[in-house]
Design an enzyme around this catalytic site. Structure first.
Site, PDB file in Angstrom:
ATOM      1  N   GLN A  45      -4.677  -5.203   7.021  1.00  0.00           N
ATOM      2  CA  GLN A  45      -5.630  -6.134   6.425  1.00  0.00           C
ATOM      3  C   GLN A  45      -5.662  -7.472   7.147  1.00  0.00           C
ATOM      4  OE1 GLN A  45      -7.736  -5.363   3.928  1.00  0.00           O
ATOM      5  NE2 GLN A  45      -6.907  -3.287   3.809  1.00  0.00           N
TER       6      GLN A  45
ATOM      7  N   ASP B  10       2.894  -4.501   8.246  1.00  0.00           N
ATOM      8  CA  ASP B  10       1.652  -3.771   8.052  1.00  0.00           C
ATOM      9  C   ASP B  10       0.524  -4.793   8.197  1.00  0.00           C
ATOM     10  OD1 ASP B  10      -0.665  -2.645   7.046  1.00  0.00           O
ATOM     11  OD2 ASP B  10       0.236  -1.911   5.184  1.00  0.00           O
TER      12      ASP B  10
ATOM     13  N   HIS C  59       0.859  -1.183   0.000  1.00  0.00           N
ATOM     14  CA  HIS C  59       0.000   0.000   0.000  1.00  0.00           C
ATOM     15  C   HIS C  59       0.892   1.229   0.000  1.00  0.00           C
ATOM     16  CE1 HIS C  59      -2.868   2.949   1.677  1.00  0.00           C
ATOM     17  NE2 HIS C  59      -3.846   2.100   1.380  1.00  0.00           N
TER      18      HIS C  59
ATOM     19  N   LYS D  80     -10.527  -0.979  10.351  1.00  0.00           N
ATOM     20  CA  LYS D  80     -10.541  -2.220   9.585  1.00  0.00           C
ATOM     21  C   LYS D  80     -10.682  -3.431  10.497  1.00  0.00           C
ATOM     22  CE  LYS D  80      -8.197  -0.080   5.765  1.00  0.00           C
ATOM     23  NZ  LYS D  80      -7.070   0.022   4.851  1.00  0.00           N
TER      24      LYS D  80
ATOM     25  N   CYS E  31      -4.828   2.336  -3.728  1.00  0.00           N
ATOM     26  CA  CYS E  31      -3.580   2.870  -3.143  1.00  0.00           C
ATOM     27  C   CYS E  31      -2.411   1.912  -3.339  1.00  0.00           C
ATOM     28  CB  CYS E  31      -3.758   3.203  -1.658  1.00  0.00           C
ATOM     29  SG  CYS E  31      -4.889   4.572  -1.365  1.00  0.00           S
TER      30      CYS E  31
END
Length: 414
Positions: free
Chosen positions: A211, A208, A131, A234, A372
C-alpha cells in the site's frame, strides 16, 4: 490549521493524468465512473498497456539463454525493468527478485526462514493491522517449527503501540514483519523507528509495502530494511507481478524457494548448484510481459513525481475526511495522525455491503468487507467497513460524488 478547500488543492496536472487512463473515461450505471478502490488495485495508464502490447506484438520470446534476436530483446527489456524497479526503491538490481506479488514475496521469505532460521520457541513479530498475506505465511511457519507468532497491539485510533513493540523485542525474535501502510486503516507506520529498534537487537525486518509504493517514496538503503515486498498492480502496473527486495547478505543465506529452470548453474542427478541472486529465486519462465509492464509503471510514476503524488494525495485525503465527517452517523475506523491511501468508515447501523451496492448504482466504486484483515475487524468488533482508497488520478469532484452517494445510500437504507 483549516482544512483545505477544493480550490486550495486544485492541481491542473490531475486532468492530464486522468486522460492517460482509458478506463476512467467510461460511465457505470449511467454515471461517470468514480474509482475509489485503489487499495485493491490501481488502474493502468496507456504507457503500461502499450508496453505490454508491444512485447506481445513485436518481440514475444522467452528470456535468458536465447541467442536469437527476439530472445535478446525480451531479455533486455525484462532486465531493464528490474533495473528500473531497483532504482525506484533505491536498491541494487541484484537485490530485486521478481515475484507474483506481495503475497508471494512474503511467502518466499517465510519459507526461507522456516527452512533455515526458525526453531522451536523462536518468535516472529507482526502487528494487529496486518493483511492476511502477512499473517498466514508466518502462522504456517510457526506451526511447523513450534515457534510463536507475537502481535503488536494497536490503539483505538489504529496506531501501533510502540511501547508494547519495544517490550516484545528479545533474543528469541527471529524477524519482524510489518505493514508500512495499513490497507484498511490507512495508518502510516513509523517504519524507520521499527527498523532501528529491531536492529539494535540484531533482528531483521521485513516491510509489506503493497500500500506504500504508489503513495510515498521508498529508499530501502536509507531505511536499512532487510526485506521489502510490493505488488505491481497497486503501483499502476499489471497483476501477477511484484518484487521482493532483500539485502544481498540475506538473499545469499536464504535457500531457493522453488526448483526448476533458470534458477540453476549446473544440474546432475546427484547434485544441483544454484544461480546467483536474484535468479536463484526465479524458477521457471517468469512473468515477462508483466515485468515489462511494471517497469513502464515505475517510469510513469517517475514522470509524474512520487513527491508530487504524495503531497497532492495528502491534501486530497484531508479534504475527503473533512467532507465525510459532515455525514450524520458516520464514524471512521482508524483515525491515525499519519495516514495515506485508505479511508474506512461505517454509517449508523447500515451494513457496509449495502452501502457499497448503492454506491455502485451511482457509478462509484469502493471496497466493502473485511479487506483481508479479519483479525483487525475483530479488534474493532465490526464485520467490515466501507473503504474509499485514493490514487493520484482522483479529484475533489470524486470526493464530492462519494459524499453525495453515501448520503443517498443512507437515506434509502434508513
Amino acid at each position: 490549521m483549516e482544512t483545505a478547500t477544493a480550490q486550495d488543492i486544485l492541481w491542473p496536472e490531475v486532468e492530464l493524468i486522468r486522460n492517460e487512463f482509458p478506463i476512467l473515461q467510461q460511465t457505470v450505471n449511467g454515471r461517470p465512473l468514480v474509482y475509489l478502490d485503489n487499495g485493491a488495485t490501481t488502474q493502468k495508464p496507456v504507457s503500461v498497456i502499450r508496453s505490454m502490447q508491444e512485447y506481445y506484438t513485436q518481440y514475444n520470446s522467452n528470456v535468458h539463454r536465447g541467442v536469437h534476436t527476439l530472445s535478446q530483446q525480451a531479455t533486455a527489456a525484462y532486465e531493464a525493468a528490474r533495473h528500473a524497479v531497483a532504482a525506484f526503491i533505491g536498491a541494487h538490481h541484484h537485490e530485486v527478485v521478481f515475484t507474483k506479488g506481495t503475497t508471494d514475496a512474503i511467502n518466499l521469505v517465510a519459507a526461507g526462514f522456516r527452512k533455515s532460521f526458525l526453531r522451536e520457541g523462536d518468535e516472529i513479530i507482526i502487528s494487529a493491522m496486518e493483511h492476511h498475506s502477512n499473517i498466514v505465511p508466518w502462522q504456517l511457519a510457526c506451526e511447523e517449527k513450534g515457534a510463536k507468532l507475537k502481535v503488536v497491539p494497536i490503539s483505538d485510533k489504529g496506531e501501533l503501540d510502540m511501547d508494547a513493540f519495544r517490550s516484545m523485542l528479545n533474543p528469541r525474535v527471529k524477524l519482524v514483519s510489518i505493514t508500512w501502510i495499513s490497507n484498511t486503516l490507512g495508518t502510516v507506520n513509523p517504519v524507520k523507528d521499527i527498523i532501528d529498534l529491531a536492529h539494535e537487537q540484531g533482528i531483521p525486518v521485513m516491510l509489506d509495502a503493497a500500500q506504500a509504493a504508489a503513495h510515498t517514496p521508498i529508499k530501502v538503503h536509507e531505511l536499512d530494511v532487510d526485506f521489502l515486498a510490493l505488488s505491481g498492480h497497486k503501483l499502476f502496473g499489471p497483476t501477477g507481478i511484484g518484487i521482493l527486495f532483500g539485502k544481498e547478505s540475506w538473499l545469499e543465506q536464504l535457500p531457493p524457494y522453488q526448483g526448476g529452470g533458470d534458477m540453476i548453474k549446473h544440474v546432475t542427478f546427484e547434485k544441483t548448484t544454484y544461480a546467483d541472486v536474484p535468479l536463484k529465486f526465479e524458477a521457471g519462465t517468469p512473468a515477462i510481459c508483466e515485468a515489462i509492464g511494471l517497469g513502464a509503471a515505475v517510469a510513469w510514476v517517475n514522470k509524474v513525481g512520487i513527491h508530487k503524488i504524495q503531497a497532492y494525495e495528502h491534501q486530497l485525503t484531508e479534504y475527503a475526511v473533512a467532507a465525510l465527517k459532515q455525514i450524520e452517523g458516520l464514524r471512521f475506523i482508524g483515525e491515525a495522525k499519519h495516514r495515506s491511501g485508505a479511508i474506512s468508515f461505517l454509517v449508523g447501523d447500515t451494513h457496509p455491503s449495502d452501502v457499497g451496492v448503492l454506491l455502485d448504482q451511482q457509478g462509484i466504486a469502493v471496497r466493502t468487507g473485511h479487506h483481508c484483515t479479519q483479525p483487525l475487524c475483530d479488534r474493532f468488533g465490526i464485520p467490515g467497513t466501507v473503504r474509499a482508497s485514493l490514487a493520484v488520478y482522483n479529484t475533489t469532484d470524486d470526493i464530492d460524488r462519494l459524499v453525495e452517494g453515501v448520503r443517498k445510500a443512507v437515506t434509502l437504507l434508513g
